[in-house]
Write a protein that holds these residues in place. Structure first.
Motif, mmCIF file in Angstrom:
data_model
loop_
_atom_site.group_PDB
_atom_site.id
_atom_site.type_symbol
_atom_site.label_atom_id
_atom_site.label_comp_id
_atom_site.label_asym_id
_atom_site.label_seq_id
_atom_site.Cartn_x
_atom_site.Cartn_y
_atom_site.Cartn_z
ATOM 1 N N GLY A 187 22.160 28.895 12.050
ATOM 2 C CA GLY A 187 23.161 29.195 11.026
ATOM 3 C C GLY A 187 24.234 30.144 11.522
ATOM 4 O O GLY A 187 25.415 29.991 11.192
ATOM 5 N N LEU A 188 23.848 31.124 12.321
ATOM 6 C CA LEU A 188 24.829 32.050 12.879
ATOM 7 C C LEU A 188 25.761 31.333 13.854
ATOM 8 O O LEU A 188 26.977 31.579 13.869
ATOM 9 C CB LEU A 188 24.112 33.211 13.585
ATOM 10 C CG LEU A 188 23.389 34.200 12.673
ATOM 11 C CD1 LEU A 188 22.613 35.222 13.498
ATOM 12 C CD2 LEU A 188 24.379 34.907 11.753
ATOM 13 N N VAL A 189 25.207 30.432 14.673
ATOM 14 C CA VAL A 189 26.042 29.644 15.593
ATOM 15 C C VAL A 189 27.016 28.782 14.797
ATOM 16 O O VAL A 189 28.218 28.716 15.109
ATOM 17 C CB VAL A 189 25.154 28.759 16.497
ATOM 18 C CG1 VAL A 189 26.011 27.752 17.273
ATOM 19 C CG2 VAL A 189 24.351 29.623 17.463
ATOM 20 N N GLN A 190 26.518 28.122 13.754
ATOM 21 C CA GLN A 190 27.362 27.260 12.948
ATOM 22 C C GLN A 190 28.500 28.039 12.290
ATOM 23 O O GLN A 190 29.650 27.599 12.275
ATOM 24 C CB GLN A 190 26.521 26.566 11.878
ATOM 25 C CG GLN A 190 27.289 25.540 11.061
ATOM 26 C CD GLN A 190 26.388 24.832 10.059
ATOM 27 O OE1 GLN A 190 25.190 25.122 9.979
ATOM 28 N NE2 GLN A 190 26.943 23.914 9.308
ATOM 29 N N THR A 191 28.170 29.213 11.751
ATOM 30 C CA THR A 191 29.192 30.041 11.107
ATOM 31 C C THR A 191 30.242 30.502 12.113
ATOM 32 O O THR A 191 31.444 30.522 11.815
ATOM 33 C CB THR A 191 28.533 31.261 10.434
ATOM 34 O OG1 THR A 191 27.537 30.807 9.505
ATOM 35 C CG2 THR A 191 29.569 32.095 9.699
#
Length: 215
Positions: A187-191
Motif C-alpha cells: 500500500g505504501l508503494v502504491q501510494t
C-alpha cells in the motif's frame, strides 16, 4: 469494518463509476490504459478466490462481485466494443505489463502468510495491485493533457488507497495482534506511485487549469 475502510470502498467504487460513465457517455476510452485494467481484472479474480469457500457478509460479497465484473467489463469494452475499441491509444499504452505480473508472482511465492494456493494468489494480487496503475500513469505522461473524467478516475483510485492506509492505522491501534506487513508495504508503494499525479492534480485544481502531466 470502520469508517475509513467504508470510505475507501466507496471512493474505489466511485472511481469505477466515473470510468464506466466516461466510456458509456463518450463511447471513448482515449487516455485509458487497457493494460492497467487487464492487471486489475487479474488482481480481483485472484484475490477473491474465497468467494467460492468463505462467506463474510452480503456487503463483502457484493463488493467483490462488483469489482470483478466491472474490471472485466472495462477490458471487454476496450477490446471488443465496436466504437470504444477504435479510440484506444495503443501506441501510447506500451508498458510491458507482463513484467509486473511475473515479478509479483515471484514475490508471492517468496513472501506470503501461508504456502497455500489461496494465500499465494492473495499475496500475488496485493503485490500486483501496488503497481497496476503504472501503465496508466505512463500513458497519461506520454499524452500530456488529461481530460477531466480520466483525471477524476485516477484521483479517486488513489484516494481509495489513502483511506485504506488510514484503515490499517486505525485497526493497528484498536485491534490486538493486528499486523499485516504484506498489504502495508504494498500500500505504501502504491501510494508513492500516485504522489506525482496528486501534485499536478492539486496544481490544476488550485489554478483552475486543465490537468497536464510532464512528458
Amino acid at each position: 469494518m470502520n469508517i475509513f475502510r467504508f470510505f475507501g470502498d466507496m471512493t474505489h467504487l466511485f472511481s469505477v463509476i466515473v470510468l464506466l460513465l466516461k466510456i458509456y457517455a463518450t463511447k471513448s476510452c482515449s487516455g485509458i490504459s487497457l493494460k492497467t485494467h487487464e492487471l486489475y481484472a487479474l488482481v480481483f479474480v485472484t484475490r477473491y478466490l474465497d468467494l467460492f469457500t468463505d462467506f463474510i457478509s452480503l456487503y463483502n460479497t457484493i463488493m467483490k462481485l462488483v469489482f470483478i465484473s466491472s474490471s472485466v467489463a472495462i477490458v471487454w469494452c476496450m477490446r471488443k466494443h465496436p466504437l470504444v475499441r477504435r479510440t484506444y491509444d495503443k501506441d501510447l499504452d506500451t508498458f510491458r505489463h507482463y513484467i509486473l505480473v511475473a515479478v509479483s508472482f515471484v514475490l508471492a511465492l517468496l513472501f506470503h502468510d501461508r504456502f497455500t494456493i489461496k494465500e499465494v494468489f492473495w499475496a500475488f494480487s496485493i503485490y500486483l495491485e501496488a503497481v497496476a496503475i503504472l501503465p496508466q500513469l505512463v500513458l497519461l505522461q506520454r499524452s500530456g493533457n488529461v481530460d477531466n473524467l480520466t483525471g477524476q478516475y485516477v484521483f479517486f483510485l488513489g484516494a481509495y488507497r489513502g483511506f485504506y492506509i488510514l484503515n490499517w492505522i486505525y485497526r493497528y491501534f484498536t485491534e490486538s495482534h493486528y499486523f499485516r506487513w504484506i498489504p502495508w508495504m504494498a500500500g505504501l508503494v502504491q501510494t508513492a506511485l500516485y504522489a506525482d499525479f496528486f501534485y499536478y492534480y492539486f496544481l490544476s485544481w488550485k489554478n483552475n487549469a486543465k490537468l497536464q502531466l510532464p512528458a
